[in-house]
Design an enzyme around this catalytic site. Structure first.
Site: not given
Length: 744
Positions: A154, A420
């Site tokens: 860059e 249950s």
């Protein structure tokens, strides 16, 4: 005038080639002044004059502006002129746009959005949350390959320019003109930081001028290392990741501290086009760009050929399209709870949680392995798991099969019928009014108003103890107990143990028809494990600022007692039999005493198993998000298997210990309890009025809805239900000594 010689003869001036130049130009000048009297003479010598003039003119041109050097001088002159005017123009633009900006004395670096760092009990990072998605790291704390890779690709002259790089700008312009398209940018890292910190992304002349001014200001106010660190901690890497730490965890599931050379090249390559080059979207494109970055690093001397070769030999990084890992369900839970604890988040926070990442990984593996092995075959697409200790601290939580595919937390946010798995609360309520595990009830057809519960296998066993009834999940006995205790008392006990959801106090609550979350259901089982104390489920232990200031802390070290130890002992004895002799046999753990209960809702839509050892209480759910039925999956099937896999792994290396109250305790007979058939019922429940007992959707282990909730007038191949609870079908029942001793 004419001169005269010695002899007095007149001498006329000559204009021949032998005359001097001065004489030549004098005569010519006099001719112009005197007018036409001398023009013939000028014309007479014109040919010679032009000839001589041509020759002299050539010599003068080569020395005063003609030829190559003259062109160079003229070019340099106009360059200076244009440069001066250009500088004036640029200066004017700078002054104009600079005047539109606030005073430089008021400029300051905007605060980075607050980050929330979420830690496990061991201090390992579970996740980062916030606008950035990661904490800020200093250059010293991040992998050295990251700044090297970014500088190489860059801004190679980052440490030598003054905020703007004229050479880099010129190179970029030349490259772009040569290729005919934008292939390079001329902005420095300082300019990019200025744009990210202060400016909008629009491309205008004003924004560019302001960007340059801000770059100069940054270079004057901060060191190069500070500027680079700010850039790396704020730049966008795609996928909602801002900064190298967020990007590293997003794409590599590791900290930026541990990034290797190849991964650093991938990160640096993302800066050109974060979305297009993302390894989550196109790993091949990301790898190609990383190769370019590696080449730039080699040119700059940051890495050697051997290091390049090693990095290039690694397989391309393939990241999931979203954050992956079950720990992100935990992170989301933390973020949901934070505002209620500390209000608005306006600074960096550190959250210490109760999560054990080792257990979290084992839980995720157990769920994934079970679904991968049998999920498709049995039409089960989702599952959830929550595991807590005796204090209610959540040690592991899995909210679904894959967080990357679905971020909905099925462990804490989904409310479903427990089936249950709710029965332990019914039995505990019955024990509190004097019943015992050895109390006997009659397993026979039963009707409550228009509601007729049936057992899973549609069989009836006659006289059974409560311990046998719970182990085999007999629905008729649970329904009878609810009527003896009173539905409202069952609801009160469930709330006392930890169920927070609203529940309907009707008869069918015996079979788990009121919806609850897996987290609250599991935490309500913990009092059976810890000796009768409430275990408030919690995942946050401490909230601190980045500098260590504690904002919130709760150890849950003084819980209230919610069950009598004797009741706990009896319940544990009964629920151990669920695993040894009943519906939960697939959950048994070698060497460990464990207890629990299965649960299955109507039409096999949901299947659960909640169980515990002396160490952990864990609940597991299997089903489908759309509520579609599974292929006869019960709580004793996939949930029990996944529970076994997780709990066996979680208990590796630990010394087995018995459950509370299961050793050295003798069975206790019923004191005053009635065997079904005596007609003894609580006040208000001896009516057969259908309106008194609404017919909510029933949920029993594995039985279809039509088999669970059957109107009284519907024909049945089985026994005809009696008119009410406790009534017999007319058969004579013989009274025994056991009946007398038990009050039956």
């Amino acid at each position: 005038m004419a001169a005269r010689g010695k002899s007095g003869q007149r001498i006329e001036p000559s204009f021949g080639a032998s005359d001097s130049d001065d004489d030549d130009w004098r005569v010519e000048a006099s001719d112009r002044v005197s007018g036409g009297a001398r023009r013939p003479a000028r014309g007479k010598s014109g040919a010679g004059k032009r000839k001589t003039g041509g020759k002299r003119g050539g010599r003068r041109g080569s020395s005063s502006g003609g030829g190559f050097f003259g062109l160079v001088r003229r070019f340099a002159y106009w360059c200076v002129v244009l440069g001066i005017w250009g500088a004036i123009g640029v200066g004017g633009l700078v002054l104009y746009y600079g005047a539109r900006m606030p005073s430089a004395t008021s400029w300051s670096i905007p605060d980075r959005p607050p980050n929330v760092k979420i830690l496990s009990v061991s201090g390992d990072i579970i996740a980062n949350r916030g606008a950035t998605g990661g904490e800020a790291l200093s250059l010293e704390n991040m992998s050295p390959y990251i700044p090297q890779a970014v500088i190489a690709i860059e801004d190679r002259r980052f440490y030598s320019h003054f905020g703007v790089d004229p050479l880099g700008l010129a190179r970029a312009m030349l490259t772009n003109l040569t290729t005919g398209r934008m292939v390079q940018g001329g902005s420095t890292l300082t300019q990019q930081l200025a744009k990210n910190l202060f400016l909008s992304p629009e491309r205008t002349l004003e924004r560019k001028v302001q960007e340059v001014l801000l770059a100069f200001w940054l270079e004057q106010k901060y060191s190069k290392d500070q500027i680079l660190a700010m850039y790396l901690n704020r730049v966008f890497f795609g996928s909602n990741a801002y900064g190298v730490e967020a990007a590293s965890r997003r794409y590599f599931n590791k900290s930026a501290r541990d990034v290797n050379l190849g991964e650093a090249a991938v990160l640096a390559g993302l800066l050109k086009a974060p979305s297009r080059l993302s390894p989550a979207r196109d790993p091949e494109a990301a790898e190609e760009r990383a190769q370019v970055v590696l080449g730039a690093m080699r040119e700059e001397g940051f890495v050697t050929d051997a290091e390049i070769k090693t990095a290039m030999s690694q397989a391309p990084t393939k990241a999931k399209s979203f954050w992956s890992g079950a720990e992100h369900y935990v992170a989301d839970m933390v973020m949901d709870q934070l505002p209620g604890m500390i209000g608005e988040i306006n600074q960096d926070l550190v959250i210490d949680t109760t999560i054990d990442l080792t257990l979290e990984r084992k839980a995720e593996e157990a769920i994934s392995a079970t679904l991968d092995a049998e999920g498709r075959k049995l039409n089960a697409s989702q599952a959830a798991l929550v595991s807590i200790d005796g204090t209610g601290a959540i040690r592991a939580l899995v909210g679904g099969r894959d967080y990357a595919e679905s971020q909905f937390d099925r462990a804490s946010k989904a409310k479903r019928q427990p089936g249950s798995a709710f029965k332990p609360f019914v039995y505990a309520a019955a024990l509190e009014i004097g019943r015992t595990p050895m109390s006997v009830r009659n397993d026979a057809p039963v009707r409550i108003g228009n509601w007729t519960p049936e057992n899973y296998d549609q069989k009836y066993r006659g006289e059974v103890t409560l311990a046998d009834a719970l182990a085999n999940s007999l629905n008729t006995i649970a329904a009878e107990l609810v009527m003896e205790v009173g539905p409202q008392n069952v609801v009160k006990l469930a709330h006392r143990l930890g169920i927070d959801s609203e529940m309907q106090a009707n008869a069918s609550i015996a079979l788990g028809t009121s919806e609850v979350s897996l987290v609250e259901l599991t935490s309500s089982y913990a009092p059976f494990m810890n000796g009768g104390f409430k275990a408030t489920p919690h995942v946050i232990r401490r909230i601190s600022t980045a500098d260590g200031t504690v904002l919130y802390e709760n150890t849950y070290d003084n819980p209230p007692r919610v069950l009598d130890p004797a009741i706990v002992s009896e319940m544990n004895q009964m629920m151990v039999r669920v695993l040894t002799d009943g519906t939960g046999k697939k959950a048994r753990i070698k060497g460990w005493e464990a207890a629990g209960k299965t649960g299955t809702t109507q039409s096999f839509r949901d299947a659960l198993f909640v169980g515990y050892t002396s160490n952990l209480t864990t609940g597991v759910w299997f089903g489908n998000d759309d509520g579609k039925s599974m292929k006869k999956v019960t709580g004793g099937g996939l949930p029990a298997k996944a529970w076994h896999e997780y709990m066996a792994a979680a208990h590796e290396g630990l010394s087995p210990s018995p459950l509370f109250g299961t050793t050295g305790v003798q069975p206790v007979f019923d004191q005053g309890g009635a065997v079904a058939g005596s007609g003894t019922l609580p006040d208000g429940f001896a009516t057969a009025n259908p309106d008194a007992f609404p017919e909510p959707p029933a949920s029993v282990d594995g039985t279809a809805a039509i088999e669970q909730v059957r109107p009284a007038n519907e024909e049945s191949a089985g026994p005809i239900p009696p008119a009410g609870v406790g009534e017999t079908t007319g058969a004579t029942r013989r009274t025994t000594l056991f009946d007398l001793l038990t009050g039956g």
